[in-house]
Design a protein around this motif. Structure first.
Motif, PDB file in Angstrom:
ATOM      1  N   LEU A 184       3.337   1.839 -10.470  1.00  0.00           N
ATOM      2  CA  LEU A 184       2.098   1.083 -10.706  1.00  0.00           C
ATOM      3  C   LEU A 184       0.907   1.716  -9.988  1.00  0.00           C
ATOM      4  CD1 LEU A 184       3.631  -2.482 -10.421  1.00  0.00           C
ATOM      5  CD2 LEU A 184       2.487  -1.578 -12.458  1.00  0.00           C
ATOM      6  N   LEU A 185       1.111   2.113  -8.740  1.00  0.00           N
ATOM      7  CA  LEU A 185       0.008   2.711  -7.983  1.00  0.00           C
ATOM      8  C   LEU A 185      -0.400   4.058  -8.567  1.00  0.00           C
ATOM      9  CD1 LEU A 185       0.959   1.829  -4.294  1.00  0.00           C
ATOM     10  CD2 LEU A 185      -0.823   0.817  -5.714  1.00  0.00           C
ATOM     11  N   GLU A 186       0.565   4.829  -9.071  1.00  0.00           N
ATOM     12  CA  GLU A 186       0.256   6.115  -9.699  1.00  0.00           C
ATOM     13  C   GLU A 186      -0.588   5.941 -10.945  1.00  0.00           C
ATOM     14  OE1 GLU A 186       4.127   7.712 -10.336  1.00  0.00           O
ATOM     15  OE2 GLU A 186       4.403   8.327  -8.243  1.00  0.00           O
ATOM     16  N   ARG A 187      -0.524   4.760 -11.547  1.00  0.00           N
ATOM     17  CA  ARG A 187      -1.281   4.487 -12.765  1.00  0.00           C
ATOM     18  C   ARG A 187      -2.517   3.639 -12.511  1.00  0.00           C
ATOM     19  NH1 ARG A 187       3.346   6.106 -13.318  1.00  0.00           N
ATOM     20  NH2 ARG A 187       4.092   7.255 -15.150  1.00  0.00           N
ATOM     21  N   GLY A 188      -2.898   3.555 -11.261  1.00  0.00           N
ATOM     22  CA  GLY A 188      -4.176   2.940 -10.934  1.00  0.00           C
ATOM     23  C   GLY A 188      -4.165   1.459 -10.611  1.00  0.00           C
ATOM     24  N   ALA A 189      -3.007   0.875 -10.362  1.00  0.00           N
ATOM     25  CA  ALA A 189      -2.973  -0.545  -9.991  1.00  0.00           C
ATOM     26  C   ALA A 189      -3.770  -0.763  -8.707  1.00  0.00           C
ATOM     27  CB  ALA A 189      -1.534  -1.014  -9.811  1.00  0.00           C
ATOM     28  N   ARG A 190      -4.472  -1.871  -8.643  1.00  0.00           N
ATOM     29  CA  ARG A 190      -5.276  -2.188  -7.460  1.00  0.00           C
ATOM     30  C   ARG A 190      -4.358  -2.564  -6.304  1.00  0.00           C
ATOM     31  NH1 ARG A 190      -9.607  -6.626  -8.508  1.00  0.00           N
ATOM     32  NH2 ARG A 190      -7.761  -7.961  -8.523  1.00  0.00           N
ATOM     33  N   ILE A 191      -4.449  -1.825  -5.218  1.00  0.00           N
ATOM     34  CA  ILE A 191      -3.525  -2.016  -4.109  1.00  0.00           C
ATOM     35  C   ILE A 191      -3.907  -3.208  -3.242  1.00  0.00           C
ATOM     36  CG2 ILE A 191      -4.728  -0.462  -2.512  1.00  0.00           C
ATOM     37  CD1 ILE A 191      -1.906   0.501  -1.610  1.00  0.00           C
ATOM     38  N   ASN A 192      -5.201  -3.496  -3.126  1.00  0.00           N
ATOM     39  CA  ASN A 192      -5.666  -4.609  -2.302  1.00  0.00           C
ATOM     40  C   ASN A 192      -6.188  -5.750  -3.159  1.00  0.00           C
ATOM     41  OD1 ASN A 192      -5.259  -3.610   0.424  1.00  0.00           O
ATOM     42  ND2 ASN A 192      -6.862  -2.112  -0.029  1.00  0.00           N
ATOM     43  N   ALA A 193      -5.814  -6.952  -2.792  1.00  0.00           N
ATOM     44  CA  ALA A 193      -6.311  -8.139  -3.487  1.00  0.00           C
ATOM     45  C   ALA A 193      -7.741  -8.432  -3.027  1.00  0.00           C
ATOM     46  CB  ALA A 193      -5.407  -9.327  -3.182  1.00  0.00           C
ATOM     47  N   PRO A 194      -8.487  -9.237  -3.777  1.00  0.00           N
ATOM     48  CA  PRO A 194      -9.814  -9.661  -3.293  1.00  0.00           C
ATOM     49  C   PRO A 194      -9.682 -10.384  -1.954  1.00  0.00           C
ATOM     50  CG  PRO A 194      -9.542 -10.184  -5.616  1.00  0.00           C
ATOM     51  CD  PRO A 194      -8.194  -9.749  -5.125  1.00  0.00           C
ATOM     52  N   ALA A 195     -10.786 -10.545  -1.266  1.00  0.00           N
ATOM     53  CA  ALA A 195     -10.777 -11.185   0.049  1.00  0.00           C
ATOM     54  C   ALA A 195     -10.130 -12.568  -0.019  1.00  0.00           C
ATOM     55  CB  ALA A 195     -12.200 -11.299   0.581  1.00  0.00           C
ATOM     56  N   ARG A 196      -9.314 -12.857   1.006  1.00  0.00           N
ATOM     57  CA  ARG A 196      -8.635 -14.141   1.147  1.00  0.00           C
ATOM     58  C   ARG A 196      -7.783 -14.478  -0.076  1.00  0.00           C
ATOM     59  NH1 ARG A 196     -10.379 -17.199   5.598  1.00  0.00           N
ATOM     60  NH2 ARG A 196      -9.561 -19.087   4.624  1.00  0.00           N
ATOM     61  N   ALA A 230      10.629  -3.197   4.546  1.00  0.00           N
ATOM     62  CA  ALA A 230       9.897  -2.272   5.409  1.00  0.00           C
ATOM     63  C   ALA A 230       9.484  -0.994   4.678  1.00  0.00           C
ATOM     64  CB  ALA A 230      10.742  -1.924   6.629  1.00  0.00           C
ATOM     65  N   GLU A 231      10.363  -0.469   3.824  1.00  0.00           N
ATOM     66  CA  GLU A 231      10.047   0.773   3.127  1.00  0.00           C
ATOM     67  C   GLU A 231       8.869   0.587   2.175  1.00  0.00           C
ATOM     68  OE1 GLU A 231      12.460   4.377   0.793  1.00  0.00           O
ATOM     69  OE2 GLU A 231      13.408   2.410   1.115  1.00  0.00           O
ATOM     70  N   VAL A 232       8.859  -0.532   1.476  1.00  0.00           N
ATOM     71  CA  VAL A 232       7.749  -0.837   0.570  1.00  0.00           C
ATOM     72  C   VAL A 232       6.466  -1.043   1.375  1.00  0.00           C
ATOM     73  CG1 VAL A 232       6.834  -2.479  -1.111  1.00  0.00           C
ATOM     74  CG2 VAL A 232       9.243  -1.821  -1.198  1.00  0.00           C
ATOM     75  N   ALA A 233       6.563  -1.761   2.483  1.00  0.00           N
ATOM     76  CA  ALA A 233       5.388  -1.997   3.328  1.00  0.00           C
ATOM     77  C   ALA A 233       4.827  -0.672   3.843  1.00  0.00           C
ATOM     78  CB  ALA A 233       5.755  -2.913   4.493  1.00  0.00           C
ATOM     79  N   ASP A 234       5.697   0.221   4.287  1.00  0.00           N
ATOM     80  CA  ASP A 234       5.255   1.526   4.779  1.00  0.00           C
ATOM     81  C   ASP A 234       4.497   2.295   3.695  1.00  0.00           C
ATOM     82  OD1 ASP A 234       6.298   1.200   7.300  1.00  0.00           O
ATOM     83  OD2 ASP A 234       8.156   2.284   6.890  1.00  0.00           O
ATOM     84  N   TYR A 235       5.060   2.278   2.493  1.00  0.00           N
ATOM     85  CA  TYR A 235       4.434   3.021   1.396  1.00  0.00           C
ATOM     86  C   TYR A 235       3.073   2.429   1.040  1.00  0.00           C
ATOM     87  CZ  TYR A 235       3.755   5.381  -3.043  1.00  0.00           C
ATOM     88  OH  TYR A 235       3.228   6.145  -4.051  1.00  0.00           O
ATOM     89  N   LEU A 236       2.993   1.118   0.994  1.00  0.00           N
ATOM     90  CA  LEU A 236       1.717   0.470   0.680  1.00  0.00           C
ATOM     91  C   LEU A 236       0.656   0.827   1.717  1.00  0.00           C
ATOM     92  CD1 LEU A 236       2.986  -3.055  -0.449  1.00  0.00           C
ATOM     93  CD2 LEU A 236       1.864  -1.354  -1.905  1.00  0.00           C
ATOM     94  N   ILE A 237       1.051   0.812   2.983  1.00  0.00           N
ATOM     95  CA  ILE A 237       0.098   1.146   4.053  1.00  0.00           C
ATOM     96  C   ILE A 237      -0.346   2.596   3.938  1.00  0.00           C
ATOM     97  CG2 ILE A 237      -0.181   1.400   6.546  1.00  0.00           C
ATOM     98  CD1 ILE A 237       1.742  -1.004   6.839  1.00  0.00           C
ATOM     99  N   GLU A 238       0.595   3.495   3.638  1.00  0.00           N
ATOM    100  CA  GLU A 238       0.262   4.909   3.467  1.00  0.00           C
ATOM    101  C   GLU A 238      -0.730   5.125   2.333  1.00  0.00           C
ATOM    102  OE1 GLU A 238       3.942   6.864   2.778  1.00  0.00           O
ATOM    103  OE2 GLU A 238       4.697   6.570   4.821  1.00  0.00           O
ATOM    104  N   GLN A 239      -0.632   4.278   1.313  1.00  0.00           N
ATOM    105  CA  GLN A 239      -1.505   4.414   0.144  1.00  0.00           C
ATOM    106  C   GLN A 239      -2.827   3.664   0.291  1.00  0.00           C
ATOM    107  OE1 GLN A 239      -0.653   6.590  -2.338  1.00  0.00           O
ATOM    108  NE2 GLN A 239       1.014   7.005  -0.897  1.00  0.00           N
ATOM    109  N   GLY A 240      -3.047   3.043   1.441  1.00  0.00           N
ATOM    110  CA  GLY A 240      -4.338   2.415   1.704  1.00  0.00           C
ATOM    111  C   GLY A 240      -4.373   0.903   1.683  1.00  0.00           C
ATOM    112  N   ALA A 241      -3.219   0.244   1.725  1.00  0.00           N
ATOM    113  CA  ALA A 241      -3.215  -1.224   1.763  1.00  0.00           C
ATOM    114  C   ALA A 241      -3.884  -1.711   3.041  1.00  0.00           C
ATOM    115  CB  ALA A 241      -1.783  -1.740   1.684  1.00  0.00           C
ATOM    116  N   ASP A 242      -4.651  -2.775   2.934  1.00  0.00           N
ATOM    117  CA  ASP A 242      -5.360  -3.358   4.077  1.00  0.00           C
ATOM    118  C   ASP A 242      -4.359  -4.047   4.997  1.00  0.00           C
ATOM    119  OD1 ASP A 242      -7.019  -4.580   5.874  1.00  0.00           O
ATOM    120  OD2 ASP A 242      -8.095  -5.802   4.403  1.00  0.00           O
TER     121      ASP A 242
END
Length: 332
Positions: A109-121, A135-147
């Motif tokens: 999904l992220l490779e195809r442009g899915a928005r990684i961060n939700a709107p505020a709150r 943990a593995e998914v969390a690590d990957y999300l953080i590496e890709q720019g998750a807030d």
């Protein structure tokens, strides 16, 4: 004359509607959970919208992400499905994949442009991954720019999700990566309050400084309120658990019911985190006038949350709700 007759016959021919043939939402969900790509193609060819929502989970793309079925996801994206569409619970395909720990689907999904961060709150994919202990998914999300400091609808942080479920190593990792330990939600609770309420002292030590921790452990346990059960029940959940027990006794697979249990459990937890104020310690207040014992009175006073959240249940909060401060505008 024949031509005239033909004209009359042509004029009298029925006009067929171009309305798409939509599947039953329950049948759609069941078929998509099984990964039936051929059936999905037939429905789409018959005019079913690519973002058609089933009876649970959401669209075909969402169900594919939840199940980790990339072929199904490819089909719906190729037919124009909205990669960032939200279901009735405000969950995207990415969030659902993160909740189930479907790392391959998250990456796809992220490779195809899915928005990684939700709107505020809003609940984010990282909230879900951390809450469910992936943990593995969390690590990957953080590496890709998750807030890492994203906040849910009532202001609960990603770190607080790790505390809520007792994921100590995930909490440690978030702190090491720079997670802010200070945010408090609309009820005035933060990571320290949740850790103390659950009697998770090691986590409490991690999310506070030495002075804060010493003050916290010196307080009576009752002052933190009753522990929050991470698996409050509901009629639907009880029914699903009974079905599961029957399947186990008969030696049948529980995969399908386990997925429905996961959906219901997340619904319950989100409701608890978003809307329910934690139980507070009560104090008995006695008043009397000297020489007039008949005027003595007593009443229980329930400690109020530090902040009256805008999502306070109507049955327990009266008056004008105090809205939280506006969140800063973020560009994603």
């Amino acid at each position: 004359m024949i031509i005239g007759m033909g004209g009359l016959l042509l004029a009298a021919a029925p006009v067929f509607s171009a309305e798409p043939v939509l599947p039953d939402p329950v049948a759609f969900t069941n078929s998509m959970e099984l990964g039936d790509v051929r059936q999905a193609e037939k429905w789409l060819d018959a005019g079913m919208p690519p973002d058609f929502l089933g009876s649970r989970i959401g669209s075909g793309l969402m169900i594919g992400a939840w199940e980790g079925k990339l072929d199904l996801m490819r089909l719906f994206i190729s037919r124009g499905a909205d990669i960032d569409l939200l279901n009735a619970n405000g969950e995207s395909a990415l969030a659902l994949a993160a909740w189930r720990g479907q790392l391959a689907a998250v990456k796809w999904l992220l490779e195809r442009g899915a928005r990684i961060n939700a709107p505020a709150r809003r609940w984010s994919a990282l909230h879900y991954a951390v809450f469910s202990g992936h943990a593995e998914v969390a690590d990957y999300l953080i590496e890709q720019g998750a807030d890492i400091n994203a906040q849910s609808t009532n202001g609960s942080s990603v770190l607080m999700m790790a505390v809520y479920e007792g994921h100590q190593e995930l909490a440690r990792k978030l702190i090491e990566k720079g997670a802010d330990r200070s945010p408090k939600n609309d009820w005035g609770d933060g990571a320290l309050e949740w850790a103390m309420r659950q009697n998770r002292l090691e986590i409490a030590r991690m999310v506070s400084n030495p002075e804060e921790f010493n003050i916290a452990v010196a307080k009576p346990k009752e002052s933190w309120g009753a522990p929050v059960r991470s698996l409050r029940s509901s009629k639907e959940l009880e029914n699903l658990l009974n079905i599961r027990e029957t399947l186990v006794k008969r030696g049948y697979s529980t995969d399908t019911v386990d997925k429905r249990i996961a959906v219901e459990r997340m619904r319950i937890v989100r409701a608890d985190v978003d809307r329910a104020a934690p139980a507070r310690a009560a104090t008995l207040e006695i008043t009397a006038r000297r020489g007039k014992p008949q005027e003595q009175s007593a009443k229980m006073i329930q400690d109020e949350p530090a902040k009256a959240g805008y999502a306070a249940p109507p049955a327990t909060y009266f008056g004008k709700p105090k809205m939280p401060p506006k969140a800063p505008v973020r560009n994603y």
